[in-house]
Scaffold this motif. Sequence first.
Motif: not given
Length: 326
Positions: A19-24
Amino acid sequence: MSRLQVVSGKGGTGKTTVAAALALALAREGRRTLLVEVEGRQGIAQLFGAEALPYEERKIAVASGGGEVFALAIDAERALLDYLQMFYKLGSAGRALKKLGAIDFATTIAPGLRDVLLTGKACEAVRRKDKAGRYVYDHVIMDAPPTGRITRFLNVNDEVAGLARFGPIHNQAQAVMKVLKSPETAVHLVTLLEEMPVQETADGIAELREAGLPVGRVVVNMVRPHHLDEATLRAAADERRAEVARALSRAGLGGARRGGLAERLVDPLLAQAAEHASRVELERAQRTVLEQLDMETYELPLLGAGMDLAGLYELASELRKQAGEE
């Protein structure tokens, strides 16, 4: 690309990291994303090396091209106070209820109410616009509950709308479901190339589709490289001890005589190679299962050094590459 990206997965698959990588990845070239946590674990703050997230939207990273990533840890109690103020104008009365413990009591004894508040807050962020009529966030990414309860979590407002036939509760529940069951939303499932996570992913996809919720992509996380070619894998699986000993001898690691260095290296090397070959065979079987789901699939590598902020940027870049955007 859907504006609400929901990320779920079996525990231990790294869904918060994805989820964090997708946000970036989505916050590229000046875009703004909001990364929402709903489970109260503060996993997002840990990944970004930040302090515990308060109940407010806070910028935690800058993406490539100047994009910004904001984060929010939704607190059910605070969300209920917002709800009471928004629909019933109970600002001071709501705070009094909190002091009496009524808010905590309500969200504890009614898990469904908690889910209504969490999904409602995320959908409010999706719909929010500034004074110029533009969306405040280009994308909202939700680090959602595990696959086993993601359908119930997202579909709870459907049940609420059915129970409350009219009034602000009914209208709010319908507004949330309008977002969750529209092309504005995509539910992604994170898995590993292991039997239990893959099976739970398959079950989760079936449940989401049955509930009319939009399924996005499957993300295979922590994919390990294959170090051996096909011939070597077959040899490792067959445990060809004598062949390995002769190869080590030819490489100058002592003679293949009994007790030589080559002889002593054979057993541990064969054990490691056989373990690797067994894992490769298992992963191939699970890939076949995933292919039968007929879902668009991304793969993210296992980062040997562990996960840190640099690793998140690396995974974000990998997501952009597989989406054809880098």
